[in-house]
Design a protein around this motif. Structure first.
Motif, short mmCIF file in Angstrom:
data_model
loop_
_atom_site.label_atom_id
_atom_site.label_comp_id
_atom_site.label_asym_id
_atom_site.label_seq_id
_atom_site.Cartn_x
_atom_site.Cartn_y
_atom_site.Cartn_z
N ALA A 13 0.83 -1.20 0.00
CA ALA A 13 0.00 0.00 0.00
C ALA A 13 0.87 1.25 0.00
O ALA A 13 0.62 2.20 -0.75
N VAL A 14 1.94 1.23 0.85
CA VAL A 14 2.82 2.39 0.94
C VAL A 14 3.52 2.62 -0.40
O VAL A 14 3.55 3.73 -0.93
N GLU A 15 4.03 1.53 -0.98
CA GLU A 15 4.76 1.64 -2.24
C GLU A 15 3.90 2.24 -3.35
O GLU A 15 4.30 3.18 -4.02
N THR A 16 2.68 1.68 -3.51
CA THR A 16 1.77 2.19 -4.54
C THR A 16 1.55 3.68 -4.34
O THR A 16 1.60 4.46 -5.31
N ALA A 17 1.31 4.06 -3.08
CA ALA A 17 1.01 5.46 -2.79
C ALA A 17 2.20 6.34 -3.14
O ALA A 17 2.04 7.40 -3.76
N VAL A 18 3.42 5.90 -2.76
CA VAL A 18 4.60 6.72 -3.01
C VAL A 18 4.84 6.89 -4.52
O VAL A 18 5.14 8.00 -4.98
N VAL A 19 4.67 5.81 -5.27
CA VAL A 19 4.83 5.90 -6.73
C VAL A 19 3.87 6.92 -7.32
O VAL A 19 4.23 7.81 -8.10
N GLN A 20 2.62 6.85 -6.87
CA GLN A 20 1.57 7.76 -7.35
C GLN A 20 1.93 9.21 -7.01
O GLN A 20 1.79 10.11 -7.83
N LEU A 21 2.43 9.39 -5.75
CA LEU A 21 2.76 10.74 -5.30
C LEU A 21 3.94 11.30 -6.09
O LEU A 21 4.01 12.50 -6.36
N ARG A 22 4.88 10.43 -6.46
CA ARG A 22 6.04 10.90 -7.22
C ARG A 22 5.61 11.45 -8.57
O ARG A 22 6.13 12.46 -9.03
N GLU A 23 4.65 10.75 -9.16
CA GLU A 23 4.15 11.23 -10.45
C GLU A 23 3.49 12.59 -10.29
O GLU A 23 3.63 13.48 -11.13
#
Lengths: 376, 318
Positions: A13-23
């Motif tokens: 969950a954290v990983e998905t969120a961080v990837v999304q936030l980076r975009e």
């Protein structure tokens, strides 16, 4: 490796969120730092609330960040809600567990305890070990039904073999101080007993002593398998340990009463036989000789026993307990008398035996017991 | 305990959902402001949940303390006093009454009252179909139940009633006046179980000493002699652990152990072996640790039973 397995769903969950936030936000240094740390929902939540409060460069991104925050927040809430539900449920489970322990007879206590820990109290794995002298021996184990089949090597390893306390520093400390301890992810490999720990694959566990008469007589180990041990667990398992101690004491008392009765009964039988024989058989010359020998014995000097017999019955009880190494508190608990009474008994005993320390009294008592059991 | 939070929680949930919806339509500064509002609302909801966790922690901690207080009680008097207080603390009750059950008849034997000066209520019969009778049958009846007439003045707003069992048979009744949610109710149930277990232990201790007394008395009556020591073994405290093999003591330690077993004090040992008392102390500490004993009396108990160490003979005679 272990930490990753546990937090797998959270980590994803954290990983998905961080990837999304980076975009969305580009390479923000604070965000990138999150990637270096172990994945943690709370840290991510802090970052998101900070970002929203500070305001985003592009207001339109607020909406997307808010959606991520809401998702992270609800994941945290779910985790905490599960924990609250588990702890509340445990209080209900505790009364069932305490009753089951009270109804178990002494020999099966260890099995009942581990079964209740994984059943009524919902722990992942539970192990019960007996402590004796400078070693401990795991004697019973349970795993939660949902983990059934996954820990057969661990279950097989709990076979009652003795482990020296030298090899398990944390258990040694627990036995010495009679205090529980917990290890969490950060120090699960430090000073723990690895041969068993490796089989349990615990990320965090709790060990609680069962204390009877001021001695740790057993240890209960529990884990939640996939989450950390919390403060509540200390209390819940601690309360259960108290119930175990009571059950152990009761079982011992029952056993003492039964054994004493058995001994008394066989003694009575022997006595009856001897008396009958005395009454019925013909008098021979042997009797004259034997009696002479007995009379000689009776007049023989044996200062040890004589001293001890001048003690009152209660003083003798107290002396017997001192000789086992019991403290005043343990004696008062055991004989159901006040601390002051124990002390005054002690003074009289010391005076009568002519000793000044408990160790001396213990040595005297030990000597007395050996001499009487040899002469008997 | 979590029940009271519910309406406020629902309101927050609604406000959060509304803010999220509002953000879908808003733009610019308004959107940024809504974002901050959302953070505030989420933080408030988290604080509430943190409180709920703190509540659970407090409850389990109180329960643990209560259970320990009960288990540590050495006498009937102490147990009764502690029981009522512990129960009051576990569920924040103002009043707790503990009554012994004797064949359908109940005798109040202990109570806790936050106000102080209230006398123990009078004895009462367990009337069929009363709350008391139902509690004895099923274990408990929940708050608010009307107690028997004798206790009504003490519990004007009703009470919950719990049965205390020793093994399977009912031994006592508890009347508790707190307004009780599930967690508190369960906590009382735990205490009631523990109380039964404590009663049983005390009962067995009393039986054990009665047994010894009976044996002593009968031995006396046969011979007119006081010395019954031969018939009756002393009670053993705790576990008498099986004697451990002497675990790699050094020669000097074995020597010290030999002296300890005679009951010698540190200073006597020091004189005997011509070493300082501090050295003796460190030897003793190591010996205790190696042999897993907590004090020297225990060491003596363990070692005189079986092993008599050669050190006794090796000890230098000054």
């Amino acid at each position: 490796v272990v930490v990753q397995r546990v937090a797998e769903s959270e980590a994803r969950a954290v990983e998905t969120a961080v990837v999304q936030l980076r975009e969305l936000l580009g390479p923000d240094p604070d965000l990138l730092r999150l990637l270096d740390l172990p994945p943690d929902l709370s840290l991510l939540r802090d970052y998101l609330t900070r970002t929203l409060r500070a305001g985003l460069a592009s207001a339109e991104h607020t909406r997307d960040v808010a959606v991520v925050l809401e998702r992270v927040d609800s994941a945290i809430r779910d985790r905490l809600a599960r924990r609250i539900a588990a702890s509340t449920g445990q209080v209900g489970g505790l009364s069932r567990a305490v009753r089951a322990i009270g109804n178990a007879n002494g020999a099966r206590l260890s099995e009942v305890v581990t079964r209740e820990l994984c059943g009524a109290l919902g722990y992942g794995k539970a192990m019960f070990s007996l402590v004796s002298g400078s070693s401990w021996a795991p004697v019973a184990v349970s795993v939660h039904p949902r983990l059934a089949g996954e820990f057969d090597p661990f279950i097989a390893a709990v076979d009652g073999h003795r482990i020296s306390l030298w090899d398990a520093p944390r258990e040694a400390e627990l036995v010495r101080r009679r205090r529980p301890y917990a290890v969490d992810r950060s120090d699960v490999y430090r000073h723990t007993y690895l041969p068993l720990l490796n089989l349990t694959r615990s990320i965090s566990y709790l060990a609680v002593p069962v204390v009877v008469g001021e001695r740790a007589v057993a240890i209960m180990h529990v884990d939640r398998h996939d989450s950390d041990i919390a403060d509540e667990d200390f209390h819940v398992v601690g309360a259960l340990a108290e119930a175990c101690a009571l059950a152990t004491e009761s079982a011992r008392l029952r056993d003492q009463i039964a054994r004493q009765n058995q001994r008394a009964e066989s003694e009575l039988e022997r006595l009856a036989l001897a008396l009958r024989d005395l009454e019925r058989s013909d008098v021979t010359l042997d009797d004259v000789a034997e009696h002479a020998v007995d009379a000689e014995c009776a007049s023989g000097e044996s200062p040890g026993p004589e001293r001890a017999t001048t003690l009152s019955a209660r003083e003798r009880d107290v002396l017997a307990l001192i000789a086992t190494g019991a403290s005043n508190a343990a004696i008062s608990h055991r004989l159901c008398i006040s601390d002051g009474t124990v002390k005054s008994h002690l003074q009289r005993i010391f005076k009568k035996l002519g000793v000044t320390t408990r160790a001396e009294a213990a040595a005297r008592y030990a000597g007395y017991r050996t001499s009487t059991s040899v002469s008997a | 305990m979590t029940g009271g939070d519910r309406p406020a929680g629902d309101e927050l949930d609604r406000a959060i959902a509304e803010t999220m919806t509002g953000m879908r339509r808003a733009s610019g500064d308004e959107l940024a402001a809504l974002g901050v509002e959302l953070v505030d609302l989420l933080d408030r909801r988290q604080t509430m949940q943190d409180q709920a966790i703190a509540d659970v922690r407090r409850t389990t901690s109180r329960l643990d303390l209560a259970v320990r207080a009960l288990g540590g009680a050495a006498s009937r008097k102490e147990l009764l006093q502690r029981a009522c207080l512990a129960l009051a603390q576990v569920c924040s009750a103002e009043r707790v009454v503990l009554s012994g059950i004797y064949a359908g008849h109940a005798v109040p034997i202990a109570m806790h009252d936050a106000g102080g000066d209230v006398a123990l209520p009078s004895e009462f019969d367990v009337v069929p179909e009363s709350g008391e009778a139902r509690a004895l049958r099923s274990g408990y009846v929940r708050w608010p139940t009307e107690p028997v007439a004798e206790l009504r003045s003490m519990f004007p707003a009703g009470c919950s009633i719990h049965a205390v069992r020793i093994d399977a048979s009912p031994a006592a009744l508890l009347h508790v006046d707190a307004e009780i949610d599930t967690v508190r109710h369960d906590s009382i149930a735990v205490c009631a179980e523990m109380l039964g277990a404590c009663f049983r232990r005390l009962g067995l201790v009393a039986r054990r000493s009665r047994q010894l007394e009976l044996l002593r008395a009968s031995a006396r009556s046969w011979t007119g002699d006081w010395d019954a020591a031969a018939l009756v073994d002393p009670p053993a405290v705790g576990a008498r652990p099986a004697p451990q093999p002497v675990e790699s003591l050094t020669d000097r330690e074995t020597e010290v152990l030999g002296l300890i077993l005679t009951g010698a004090s540190n200073s006597v040992i020091a004189t005997e072996l011509v070493i300082t008392v501090d050295t003796v102390k460190s030897h003793v500490k190591r010996i205790l640790r190696k042999l897993g004993a907590t004090n020297r009396s225990e060491l003596i108990a363990r070692h005189t039973d079986v092993t008599v160490t050669p050190a006794r003979n090796r000890r230098p005679s000054p």
